[in-house]
Each structure stands twice: as C-alpha cells, then as structure tokens.
Design a protein around this motif. Structure first.
Motif, PDB file in Angstrom:
ATOM      1  N   GLU A 245     -21.274  29.974  -8.180  1.00 31.98           N
ATOM      2  CA  GLU A 245     -22.375  30.546  -7.404  1.00 31.98           C
ATOM      3  C   GLU A 245     -21.897  31.714  -6.547  1.00 31.98           C
ATOM      4  O   GLU A 245     -22.556  32.759  -6.473  1.00 31.98           O
ATOM      5  CB  GLU A 245     -22.997  29.463  -6.522  1.00 31.98           C
ATOM      6  CG  GLU A 245     -24.210  29.936  -5.735  1.00 31.98           C
ATOM      7  CD  GLU A 245     -24.828  28.829  -4.907  1.00 31.98           C
ATOM      8  OE1 GLU A 245     -25.582  29.147  -3.963  1.00 31.98           O
ATOM      9  OE2 GLU A 245     -24.556  27.632  -5.188  1.00 31.98           O
ATOM     10  N   TYR A 246     -20.735  31.546  -5.915  1.00 38.35           N
ATOM     11  CA  TYR A 246     -20.175  32.617  -5.079  1.00 38.35           C
ATOM     12  C   TYR A 246     -19.783  33.816  -5.942  1.00 38.35           C
ATOM     13  O   TYR A 246     -20.098  34.966  -5.624  1.00 38.35           O
ATOM     14  CB  TYR A 246     -18.958  32.101  -4.301  1.00 38.35           C
ATOM     15  CG  TYR A 246     -18.182  33.200  -3.611  1.00 38.35           C
ATOM     16  CD1 TYR A 246     -18.635  33.752  -2.418  1.00 38.35           C
ATOM     17  CD2 TYR A 246     -16.997  33.702  -4.167  1.00 38.35           C
ATOM     18  CE1 TYR A 246     -17.932  34.777  -1.785  1.00 38.35           C
ATOM     19  CE2 TYR A 246     -16.298  34.717  -3.551  1.00 38.35           C
ATOM     20  CZ  TYR A 246     -16.767  35.242  -2.359  1.00 38.35           C
ATOM     21  OH  TYR A 246     -16.072  36.269  -1.750  1.00 38.35           O
ATOM     22  N   LEU A 247     -19.103  33.564  -7.041  1.00 34.52           N
ATOM     23  CA  LEU A 247     -18.636  34.645  -7.906  1.00 34.52           C
ATOM     24  C   LEU A 247     -19.805  35.431  -8.501  1.00 34.52           C
ATOM     25  O   LEU A 247     -19.743  36.658  -8.632  1.00 34.52           O
ATOM     26  CB  LEU A 247     -17.760  34.075  -9.025  1.00 34.52           C
ATOM     27  CG  LEU A 247     -16.417  33.467  -8.575  1.00 34.52           C
ATOM     28  CD1 LEU A 247     -15.728  32.800  -9.750  1.00 34.52           C
ATOM     29  CD2 LEU A 247     -15.520  34.531  -7.962  1.00 34.52           C
ATOM     30  N   LYS A 248     -20.861  34.722  -8.851  1.00 31.62           N
ATOM     31  CA  LYS A 248     -22.021  35.374  -9.443  1.00 31.62           C
ATOM     32  C   LYS A 248     -22.645  36.381  -8.488  1.00 31.62           C
ATOM     33  O   LYS A 248     -23.068  37.474  -8.892  1.00 31.62           O
ATOM     34  CB  LYS A 248     -23.054  34.317  -9.843  1.00 31.62           C
ATOM     35  CG  LYS A 248     -24.276  34.880 -10.557  1.00 31.62           C
ATOM     36  CD  LYS A 248     -25.230  33.755 -10.959  1.00 31.62           C
ATOM     37  CE  LYS A 248     -26.464  34.314 -11.666  1.00 31.62           C
ATOM     38  NZ  LYS A 248     -27.405  33.221 -12.052  1.00 31.62           N
ATOM     39  N   GLU A 249     -22.675  36.043  -7.190  1.00 25.83           N
ATOM     40  CA  GLU A 249     -23.325  36.922  -6.221  1.00 25.83           C
ATOM     41  C   GLU A 249     -22.384  37.984  -5.649  1.00 25.83           C
ATOM     42  O   GLU A 249     -22.804  39.112  -5.374  1.00 25.83           O
ATOM     43  CB  GLU A 249     -23.902  36.107  -5.066  1.00 25.83           C
ATOM     44  CG  GLU A 249     -24.680  36.956  -4.065  1.00 25.83           C
ATOM     45  CD  GLU A 249     -25.397  36.129  -3.007  1.00 25.83           C
ATOM     46  OE1 GLU A 249     -26.048  36.738  -2.137  1.00 25.83           O
ATOM     47  OE2 GLU A 249     -25.308  34.879  -3.049  1.00 25.83           O
ATOM     48  N   PHE A 250     -21.085  37.679  -5.508  1.00 24.64           N
ATOM     49  CA  PHE A 250     -20.216  38.572  -4.732  1.00 24.64           C
ATOM     50  C   PHE A 250     -18.991  39.112  -5.480  1.00 24.64           C
ATOM     51  O   PHE A 250     -18.196  39.853  -4.895  1.00 24.64           O
ATOM     52  CB  PHE A 250     -19.714  37.843  -3.477  1.00 24.64           C
ATOM     53  CG  PHE A 250     -20.798  37.482  -2.512  1.00 24.64           C
ATOM     54  CD1 PHE A 250     -21.409  38.450  -1.723  1.00 24.64           C
ATOM     55  CD2 PHE A 250     -21.217  36.167  -2.383  1.00 24.64           C
ATOM     56  CE1 PHE A 250     -22.406  38.116  -0.823  1.00 24.64           C
ATOM     57  CE2 PHE A 250     -22.220  35.819  -1.489  1.00 24.64           C
ATOM     58  CZ  PHE A 250     -22.817  36.799  -0.702  1.00 24.64           C
ATOM     59  N   LYS A 251     -18.831  38.790  -6.748  1.00 24.75           N
ATOM     60  CA  LYS A 251     -17.602  39.147  -7.462  1.00 24.75           C
ATOM     61  C   LYS A 251     -17.247  40.624  -7.368  1.00 24.75           C
ATOM     62  O   LYS A 251     -16.092  40.989  -7.142  1.00 24.75           O
ATOM     63  CB  LYS A 251     -17.721  38.733  -8.928  1.00 24.75           C
ATOM     64  CG  LYS A 251     -16.457  39.006  -9.731  1.00 24.75           C
ATOM     65  CD  LYS A 251     -16.606  38.544 -11.174  1.00 24.75           C
ATOM     66  CE  LYS A 251     -15.338  38.813 -11.962  1.00 24.75           C
ATOM     67  NZ  LYS A 251     -15.480  38.404 -13.390  1.00 24.75           N
ATOM     68  N   ASP A 252     -18.194  41.522  -7.530  1.00 28.62           N
ATOM     69  CA  ASP A 252     -17.904  42.964  -7.570  1.00 28.62           C
ATOM     70  C   ASP A 252     -18.358  43.697  -6.303  1.00 28.62           C
ATOM     71  O   ASP A 252     -18.497  44.925  -6.306  1.00 28.62           O
ATOM     72  CB  ASP A 252     -18.572  43.593  -8.795  1.00 28.62           C
ATOM     73  CG  ASP A 252     -18.032  43.013 -10.100  1.00 28.62           C
ATOM     74  OD1 ASP A 252     -16.803  42.851 -10.187  1.00 28.62           O
ATOM     75  OD2 ASP A 252     -18.835  42.730 -11.006  1.00 28.62           O
ATOM     76  N   ILE A 253     -18.553  42.960  -5.214  1.00 27.94           N
ATOM     77  CA  ILE A 253     -19.012  43.569  -3.960  1.00 27.94           C
ATOM     78  C   ILE A 253     -17.834  43.664  -2.991  1.00 27.94           C
ATOM     79  O   ILE A 253     -17.131  42.672  -2.775  1.00 27.94           O
ATOM     80  CB  ILE A 253     -20.160  42.742  -3.344  1.00 27.94           C
ATOM     81  CG1 ILE A 253     -21.348  42.706  -4.315  1.00 27.94           C
ATOM     82  CG2 ILE A 253     -20.596  43.333  -2.001  1.00 27.94           C
ATOM     83  CD1 ILE A 253     -22.501  41.861  -3.825  1.00 27.94           C
ATOM     84  N   PRO A 254     -17.579  44.855  -2.412  1.00 28.62           N
ATOM     85  CA  PRO A 254     -16.440  45.031  -1.493  1.00 28.62           C
ATOM     86  C   PRO A 254     -16.478  44.028  -0.337  1.00 28.62           C
ATOM     87  O   PRO A 254     -17.549  43.648   0.144  1.00 28.62           O
ATOM     88  CB  PRO A 254     -16.621  46.463  -0.973  1.00 28.62           C
ATOM     89  CG  PRO A 254     -17.475  47.135  -1.988  1.00 28.62           C
ATOM     90  CD  PRO A 254     -18.370  46.081  -2.564  1.00 28.62           C
ATOM     91  N   CYS A 255     -15.291  43.611   0.087  1.00 23.63           N
ATOM     92  CA  CYS A 255     -15.186  42.598   1.130  1.00 23.63           C
ATOM     93  C   CYS A 255     -14.595  43.204   2.409  1.00 23.63           C
ATOM     94  O   CYS A 255     -13.581  43.893   2.355  1.00 23.63           O
ATOM     95  CB  CYS A 255     -14.307  41.447   0.642  1.00 23.63           C
ATOM     96  SG  CYS A 255     -14.473  39.953   1.612  1.00 23.63           S
ATOM     97  N   LYS A 256     -15.238  42.955   3.538  1.00 26.85           N
ATOM     98  CA  LYS A 256     -14.746  43.439   4.823  1.00 26.85           C
ATOM     99  C   LYS A 256     -13.835  42.418   5.506  1.00 26.85           C
ATOM    100  O   LYS A 256     -12.989  42.764   6.314  1.00 26.85           O
ATOM    101  CB  LYS A 256     -15.920  43.759   5.761  1.00 26.85           C
ATOM    102  CG  LYS A 256     -16.752  44.956   5.325  1.00 26.85           C
ATOM    103  CD  LYS A 256     -17.859  45.247   6.300  1.00 26.85           C
ATOM    104  CE  LYS A 256     -17.348  45.714   7.648  1.00 26.85           C
ATOM    105  NZ  LYS A 256     -16.651  47.015   7.596  1.00 26.85           N
TER     106      LYS A 256
END
Length: 321
Positions: A245-256
């Motif tokens: 669930e986490y990977l599906k939503e945030f895998k390619d989104i930059p992390c602060k």
C-alpha cells in the motif's frame, strides 16, 4: 564535572541499568543518579563507567553532519599539529586545558578544545533566546548559556557538526572564524561537500546495510492539493518500505524526511533499537546515541558516498571515522 555527574546527565538510564544488572549491583534506588552512583563506587564497574562517560559526553540525541571542504582551505589544516599550533597561537594554551571565557553573544564562540585520539572536539558557547524566570519571586528575563560541539577530523580535514540542523550554516561559519579563515583571507570562498546529505536512493541503501526498518516518511507531493504528505507505520507494521500500500502511493515521490529503526549491539553487550532520521538537510539521531553508534553509521554512509565521489575518491574520508 565529575564522573558521576557525567553519567547521570549524559548516559541513558538503560545503559547504566544494564551494566549494574550485568555486574549484580544493587543501587540505592531506581533513579538514574542511583545507578550512576553505584557504578562509580564499585571496583567492578568503574572502568566501564569511564568508557560510558567518554562514549556519551559529546554525543546523545543530536544531528550529526559531516562536511569536507572542496575549496578555500589550505592543505596545511590536514595536519593536526598545524591545527593545534594555530589554535594555541590565537587563543593561548588554555584553550586545550581549562578553556577560555569570551564575552558571549548569540554568535557561537569557541571556549574549549578537547583532544580525543586523532580528532579534536571543539566546544562552542552562545546565548539562547531570553526566557522569563522567577528571581526572588520577581519576573525577569534570562538568556541561557548554551553549548554545542563540532568535531575536527584530519587527513583529510573534515568537520562533524553536532548541532540542530537549522544551525549547521552558523556553526560552519563559527569554525572558520575560529580558524581565522574569512572571506577576505583567501580569494577563493570556502565551499563544502556534505557527506551526510543522502539522495533517496542512498538513504534506502543505508537502511539495507543497517537492516533498518522504515517507520515514518514525509513526501514532497508533485501534484494535487497537498504540498507534502507524512505517514507513520501502525504498531502492527514492522517496515513501511515492505508494504504494498505504501509503495503503490509513494514509490516514485521524492522524500523530505524518513525515520528508520535498527538494532545495534554495543561493545559492552547492550542491544537497543536506534532511531535515526534522514532529511534533505542531513542525518539526525532521535535516540540518544554513543560515539560507537555515530561512528558505525557514519562509516556506512562514507562507504555509500564514495560511489558518488567518483574519481576523486582517493581524497574522500577513510571509513571508521
């Protein structure tokens, strides 16, 4: 400050309790002061008490960020003997013993240097923001005298800043000022490479090496109504990075910001969970940590960053910082 006070003020209670129990010592109470007292007064634990004091005195719950100059600093500063001679020339020999007492302001000023093996620990002091306190039941404003630490490493010359991340720039300037290096000293301005500033890929590589579990993440959203989204793992989730669930939503989104936990076994036997945070500004330890933990994590970061350094890696800091 005597040994008992250092233990009580700087060393986590869990570490003191572990040593006392391992050596079958019974303190007079359950406070951290009681554990510190029993360790310093027992012949069985006085030596490990001294080790713990050294391990935590300049460490603890702190940001730890490592910088190496890429221009503007003479190679002479790579030599610890040169560094010591220049500091004694500017501040006098007391800077390495009892320290000095400059007039304090909001700007950090060097008050003492401690020799610790092949590195030097610089203590800076400065005035904090005014606080209202009661003085004989009268409300007055007092400005606390604060201290923070910067470590100097050599061959190559590096500075390790152990201050809140928002103060990093201020302390880089404070170190240069203490060294007598200003913008007018050299035609070339001092520039730095931050070893502890990791990309998303490098942060995840570090987690794999440490066997760390992702507990919290704050992402910079690329579209939609939210500037950022922050998620925290529920108690039943061990590692967010393994959750579909986490990977599906945030895998390619930059992390602060990411918060990780990993298990660390200290040289004296205690096993504990260490929490650290990686942000777009660097490394921050959430758990109070020892020099042993800091060195272990920095060693792994240096190994990772050597790949990014490329052809200049012969000038990159050695591991085992």
């Amino acid at each position: 400050m005597d040994l008992k006070d250092v233990l009580a003020m700087e060393v986590p209670k869990a570490a003191l309790k572990y040593i006392a129990q391992t050596n079958e010592l019974k303190p007079g109470g359950t406070s951290i002061e009681h554990y510190a007292d029993v360790l310093v007064h027992s012949p069985k634990t006085i030596d490990i008490a001294k080790v713990l004091a050294r391990q935590y005195r300049y460490a603890g719950r702190t940001a730890v960020n490592l910088f190496i100059p890429t221009s503007g600093i003479s190679r002479d500063w790579n030599n610890p003997k040169y560094f010591k001679a220049e500091m004694e020339k500017k501040y006098g020999p007391d800077i390495f013993t009892d320290g000095v007492k400059p007039q304090l302001t909001e700007e950090p000023k060097l008050i003492r240097i401690h020799e610790d093996g092949s590195r030097y620990i610089l203590t800076f002091s400065y005035l904090g923001k005014p606080r209202r306190v009661l003085d004989n039941y009268e409300i007055v404003k007092r400005r606390p005298q604060l201290i923070d630490f910067v470590l100097i490493h050599f061959e190559p010359f590096m500075i390790e800043i152990r201050t809140p991340m928002q103060d990093t720039k201020k302390f880089k300037s404070a170190v240069l000022k203490a060294m007598g290096i200003t913008k007018s000293t050299f035609e070339e301005e001092v520039t730095w490479e931050q070893i502890t500033k990791l990309t998303d890929k490098e942060a995840l590589e570090l987690a794999i090496i440490l066997r760390a579990k992702l507990r919290n993440a704050k992402h910079q959203m690329l579209e939609g109504i939210y500037a950022t989204k922050e998620v925290t793992a529920s108690p039943t989730v061990k590692d967010l990075s393994k959750e579909e669930e986490y990977l599906k939503e945030f895998k390619d989104i930059p992390c602060k910001k990411r918060v990780f936990n990993f298990l660390f076994e200290h040289s004296y036997g205690l096993k504990e969970d260490i929490s650290y945070q990686i942000t777009d500004q660097g490394l921050n330890f959430i758990t109070p940590v020892s020099e042993e933990v800091i060195s272990f994590v920095l060693d792994k970061i240096i190994q990772i960053r050597k790949k990014a350094w490329g052809s200049g890696s012969e000038n990159f800091p050695k591991t085992g910082t």
